[in-house]
Write a protein that holds these residues in place. Structure first.
Motif, mmCIF file in Angstrom:
data_model
loop_
_atom_site.group_PDB
_atom_site.id
_atom_site.type_symbol
_atom_site.label_atom_id
_atom_site.label_comp_id
_atom_site.label_asym_id
_atom_site.label_seq_id
_atom_site.Cartn_x
_atom_site.Cartn_y
_atom_site.Cartn_z
ATOM 1 N N UNK A 201 39.829 32.357 54.008
ATOM 2 C CA UNK A 201 40.311 33.283 52.986
ATOM 3 C C UNK A 201 39.410 34.510 52.892
ATOM 4 N N UNK A 202 38.105 34.308 53.014
ATOM 5 C CA UNK A 202 37.173 35.430 52.980
ATOM 6 C C UNK A 202 37.386 36.342 54.190
ATOM 7 N N UNK A 203 37.653 35.727 55.329
ATOM 8 C CA UNK A 203 37.886 36.515 56.540
ATOM 9 C C UNK A 203 39.152 37.369 56.388
ATOM 10 N N UNK A 204 40.170 36.787 55.788
ATOM 11 C CA UNK A 204 41.409 37.512 55.547
ATOM 12 C C UNK A 204 41.188 38.666 54.567
ATOM 13 N N UNK B 178 29.099 43.307 41.824
ATOM 14 C CA UNK B 178 29.078 42.140 42.710
ATOM 15 C C UNK B 178 29.357 40.868 41.932
ATOM 16 N N UNK B 179 28.754 40.737 40.758
ATOM 17 C CA UNK B 179 28.954 39.531 39.950
ATOM 18 C C UNK B 179 30.418 39.371 39.545
ATOM 19 N N UNK B 180 31.061 40.476 39.155
ATOM 20 C CA UNK B 180 32.482 40.416 38.797
ATOM 21 C C UNK B 180 33.322 39.987 39.984
ATOM 22 N N UNK B 181 33.014 40.558 41.158
ATOM 23 C CA UNK B 181 33.814 40.235 42.328
ATOM 24 C C UNK B 181 33.607 38.788 42.768
ATOM 25 N N UNK B 182 32.355 38.321 42.719
ATOM 26 C CA UNK B 182 32.066 36.931 43.084
ATOM 27 C C UNK B 182 32.765 35.967 42.134
ATOM 28 N N UNK C 272 22.155 31.693 45.201
ATOM 29 C CA UNK C 272 22.903 31.391 46.423
ATOM 30 C C UNK C 272 24.401 31.381 46.134
ATOM 31 N N UNK C 273 25.187 31.491 47.208
ATOM 32 C CA UNK C 273 26.645 31.426 47.113
ATOM 33 C C UNK C 273 27.139 30.426 48.146
ATOM 34 N N UNK C 274 27.867 29.411 47.693
ATOM 35 C CA UNK C 274 28.446 28.448 48.609
ATOM 36 C C UNK C 274 29.793 28.946 49.113
ATOM 37 N N UNK C 275 29.996 28.922 50.412
ATOM 38 C CA UNK C 275 31.252 29.377 51.012
ATOM 39 C C UNK C 275 32.173 28.166 51.174
ATOM 40 N N UNK C 276 33.270 28.153 50.420
ATOM 41 C CA UNK C 276 34.210 27.030 50.446
ATOM 42 C C UNK C 276 35.408 27.300 51.361
ATOM 43 N N UNK D 112 37.049 31.990 41.206
ATOM 44 C CA UNK D 112 38.297 31.591 40.544
ATOM 45 C C UNK D 112 39.388 31.300 41.560
ATOM 46 N N UNK D 113 39.361 31.971 42.702
ATOM 47 C CA UNK D 113 40.322 31.704 43.785
ATOM 48 C C UNK D 113 39.974 30.431 44.549
ATOM 49 N N UNK D 114 38.763 29.898 44.330
ATOM 50 C CA UNK D 114 38.341 28.705 45.048
ATOM 51 C C UNK D 114 37.727 28.989 46.405
#
Length: 244
Positions: A220-223, A193-197, A212-216, A202-204
């Motif tokens: 793109x995540x939906x795609x 999970x850490x590698x994927x996050x 926590x994880x901020x969704x920017x 890196x993709x922004x």
């Protein structure tokens, strides 16, 4: 003439009726028997509600809090199957009661939990005599089983990048989950999970923070959740192999 004060059994029944509307139209005699048989249990966060290979003695209705049902994998990790919240029942318990079998997973309190438990004989009577209860129980059972089948499909055929992207969606701009918690929910290692996050960052698409994880970029995540990407296939296959 003043109304008689409510007993503990009356209070428990009222709360169970509010949590499960199918119980609201019980015939008077059956309603009285249900109220007399109900057990209310209060458990602190972290408590085990049931363990694998234990028998099920009653039908639990969550009045307050959340319970997670998870399966222990041979690798030593846990794989979260589903959560049960206020007003919901546990499909694992329903299956055990209907099939007279033992649990094959563990239920643990994510928060402080209050349960109303209908003993097995009363559960069987309700299923036999009260059509609204029977229909609701079977309907919830089918709905949860469909979700479990979807989960099996996700684990078996989707890569980690797709599953992780989907797990981050629908929770707002800030997902209050650590890498360990996300890994537990997906049934994979924290390192995967850490590698994927990190790649998502890196993709922004996300911003990593403490716990926590901020969704920017939810688009793109939906795609990614829908289609995945060949660029991330290696990590996804490794993680899915670990999950299985």
């Amino acid at each position: 003439m003043a109304a008689a004060p409510m007993t503990a059994a009356d209070t428990a029944l009222q709360r169970a009726l509010a949590a499960m509307p199918a119980l609201a139209a019980l015939p008077p005699a059956l309603r009285e028997d249900v109220g007399a048989s109900l057990n209310v249990v209060r458990l602190p966060a972290g408590s085990v509600v049931f363990r694998a290979n234990e028998g099920c003695q009653g039908f639990p209705i969550v009045l307050q809090g959340r319970v997670e049902v998870a399966r222990h994998l041979d690798s030593g990790r846990e794989f979260a199957l589903y959560e049960v919240g206020a007003g919901e029942s546990c499909v694992m318990s329903t299956g055990c009661l209907l099939g007279n079998s033992h649990y094959n997973a563990q239920g643990r309190c994510l928060t402080d939990v209050e349960l109303a438990i209908i003993p097995r004989p009363m559960f069987e009577r309700l299923v036999a005599e009260h059509k609204p209860f029977r229909e609701e129980v079977f309907g919830l059972f089918v709905e949860r089983m469909q979700r479990l089948m979807e989960l099996v499909e996700e684990v078996g055929f989707q890569r980690l990048d797709q599953r992780l992207a989907a797990a981050l969606l629908g929770k707002g701009q800030r997902v209050e989950m650590s890498h360990e918690q996300l890994a537990h929910a997906l049934g994979v290692s924290r390192e995967s999970v850490s590698r994927q996050l990190k790649q998502f960052e890196e993709h922004g698409w996300v911003k990593l923070g403490r716990g926590a994880v901020g969704v920017l970029d939810p688009r793109a995540l939906r795609e990614r959740a829908a289609h995945g990407s060949a660029a991330l296939v290696t990590d996804g296959r490794e993680a899915d192999a670990a999950a299985s």
